[in-house]
Every structure is written in structure tokens, then in C-alpha cells.
Design an enzyme around this catalytic site. Sequence first.
Site, mmCIF file in Angstrom:
data_model
loop_
_atom_site.group_PDB
_atom_site.id
_atom_site.type_symbol
_atom_site.label_atom_id
_atom_site.label_comp_id
_atom_site.label_asym_id
_atom_site.label_seq_id
_atom_site.Cartn_x
_atom_site.Cartn_y
_atom_site.Cartn_z
ATOM 1 N N HIS A 100 -0.146 -12.194 1.549
ATOM 2 C CA HIS A 100 -1.022 -11.230 0.882
ATOM 3 C C HIS A 100 -1.489 -11.713 -0.497
ATOM 4 O O HIS A 100 -0.675 -12.063 -1.340
ATOM 5 C CB HIS A 100 -0.255 -9.912 0.737
ATOM 6 C CG HIS A 100 -1.121 -8.728 0.440
ATOM 7 N ND1 HIS A 100 -0.620 -7.452 0.394
ATOM 8 C CD2 HIS A 100 -2.448 -8.608 0.197
ATOM 9 C CE1 HIS A 100 -1.592 -6.597 0.122
ATOM 10 N NE2 HIS A 100 -2.713 -7.287 -0.022
ATOM 11 N N TYR A 105 0.815 -1.217 0.000
ATOM 12 C CA TYR A 105 0.000 0.000 0.000
ATOM 13 C C TYR A 105 0.849 1.267 0.000
ATOM 14 O O TYR A 105 0.749 2.112 0.898
ATOM 15 C CB TYR A 105 -0.926 0.031 1.213
ATOM 16 C CG TYR A 105 -1.834 -1.164 1.379
ATOM 17 C CD1 TYR A 105 -2.301 -1.888 0.285
ATOM 18 C CD2 TYR A 105 -2.251 -1.567 2.651
ATOM 19 C CE1 TYR A 105 -3.143 -2.984 0.451
ATOM 20 C CE2 TYR A 105 -3.098 -2.656 2.823
ATOM 21 C CZ TYR A 105 -3.527 -3.361 1.726
ATOM 22 O OH TYR A 105 -4.359 -4.450 1.906
#
Length: 336
Positions: free
Chosen positions: A128, A62
Site C-alpha cells: 500500500h 481504512y
Amino acid sequence: MGLMHLYQHKEVSNDKLEVSELIFGAAVFSGWHNHIEENWPLLSVRRAFELGINAFDTSPYYGDSEKILGSAFYTLREEFPRSSYYIFTKVGRYGAKHFDYTAKQIRESVKESCKRLCTDYLDVVYAHDVEFVKFEDIVGEGGALHELFKLKEQGKIRYVGISGYPLDVLFKVARFQYERDQPIDVILSYSHYCLHNIKLVDYIQKFRYTGVQYIMNASPLSMGLLRNGKPPEWHPASTGLRYAVAQSALLATENNFNISKLALQFALYLDDITSTVIGLSNPTEVEEAIASLQEVQSRKREEKTTPENEKRILNEIHQILEPYFNRSWDSPPKDH
């Protein structure tokens, strides 16, 4: 808004995850969803602490989210010490098409995340977006989970998790780990319990049967889809779903409701999960989210039903969304 300060200076449990009903989603600090003013992250994190949020979710993927979040933690360290909150981050995904699930990278990633987040341990680390890599890369010897469980034994992390979009992939990994007597601690599902998709309900007990202790429902606003205005350009929703959501948002506004508030409160009624992860860009969004939570908690406590006018609008929204209900988009996308 008349919100009381819920925060008390107490340490969170080290024996189990006792997270707040809302987890602060810090993916917004990447700037991918909205514009972020420079002072918002610190103000938002402080307000979250003041109002009782004790867990924060981020990832190296992110953008600068980890660095920005870590800076806020460092600035607030006297007021809100590390022992008073949980940090959730991720490993394995570092770009739109950049994945590295090797043991060496997992170790390095955890080390770098600790540095950026100003901590010497992490509470939860997820592999992830597991659907983007080979199954063997996730569960195999020298793969991501193998290394994460090693790091758990060493005390560098406290819980091992997986995140991803397709529920069947998450379940396949969870079942495999259960059968090897090393169950996944935490599952992070997203956009699968929201106004247009409630497939997560069908998997909650399945996850429980495979030894998963904690289930997080992320993106109750479906990654910025369920809001007034256009969703982010990159959003994978179909043209039809986007149009149906825009109609729903307009209907809500015409009846003095906000589509985002309706969507969040809808998700907060979901039982049998641990917590809901929602992106919070600024202090106002933090306050609004907590106010929505308190309203739902009050209704549950007093066994109140949803007000009739709200129920009517929700029914009409569900009718608008019905042609797209429980339809999941491709992940990975076909062009990946």
C-alpha cells in the site's frame, strides 16, 4: 431505477481475475469521505452483489472498513458464498505516517485481514502506497513484495500487487520486478484517469511490457473532489483546482447534469484496463454507478457517440479545468 439483477450464483475464476467492470471501493466505510449510516454497508454490499459487482477493495488503513465489509460478507454468506467474489486488500500502511513493510508485519497483516474479512484466503494483496517507503523496503530481501510472493506460493493470497499515486514510482517497482523474473500481477493507480488528469494513459503499455496482467483505475471521482459540495478537508488538491472543480460542478448542474456521473462515465470509457474502483457509500450510489456503467456499455455496444449537449458540457468543463490538467499533487506531501 429499473435495474435488472445481473447476479447469477456462479463461482469466480481461480485461474484468472475476471472482475466486474466496477469494483466496490470500501474505503468509504472509514467515514473519511462521507457520513455512513450503520445499515448502509450491508445494504450496499447486498445491492452490489445483486447488480453484478463481484470484487471489493479495502485496506487495514481504512479505519474499520475491513471489519465492516467482513461482517457484511458473513451475514450474506448463504446467499453469496465466498467463492462468488474477489477480495482485494493491502498491507504496509496502517496510519497517516505509520508504515511497516517488514516480512513479519506483512505476514501478520495478511492473517489479521483474513480474520476481519471472514475468509481464509485473499485474492489480491497490494503493498500500500509504495511511494512513502524506501525502494529497498518494497523490493529487497525480507521486504514487502518478497514476503507477498511467498504467501502467494503458500496459497494464502492469489495475486500480488502494488498501489500508489506517482505513476513513475509504480513503474519503477514494476520494471524492477520484471527484470528479476517476478513480475507484479496487479497495479492499482488512483486519481490518474479522471476529468482533470489522464496521465495513466501514458503508462498502460509500460505496465503491460513489464508483465503486469491487471491494471485497476481507482478514484474516478478523484477521492471525492469531483462531486457537488466541498471535497473532504484532507484532500490534497490545490485551491485553484478545487475552485475550478466547483465551477465545473455548477456548470453541470445548470445544464441538468451531475458532475459525479459525468466524471464516472468519462472514466468508464478508458480501454485497456481491467476495472474501475469506485467508493460506494449506500445502495443508491451502487444503483447510480451501475446505471452509469450500463449507459456507457450500451453506447459502446451500439457505437453511439456521446450526445451533443453532454459533449458540449464536457468540453466546457475541460476548458475550466485546463490550467490544472494533468497536474499531480505531491505524494508523499512535502511535510511528510
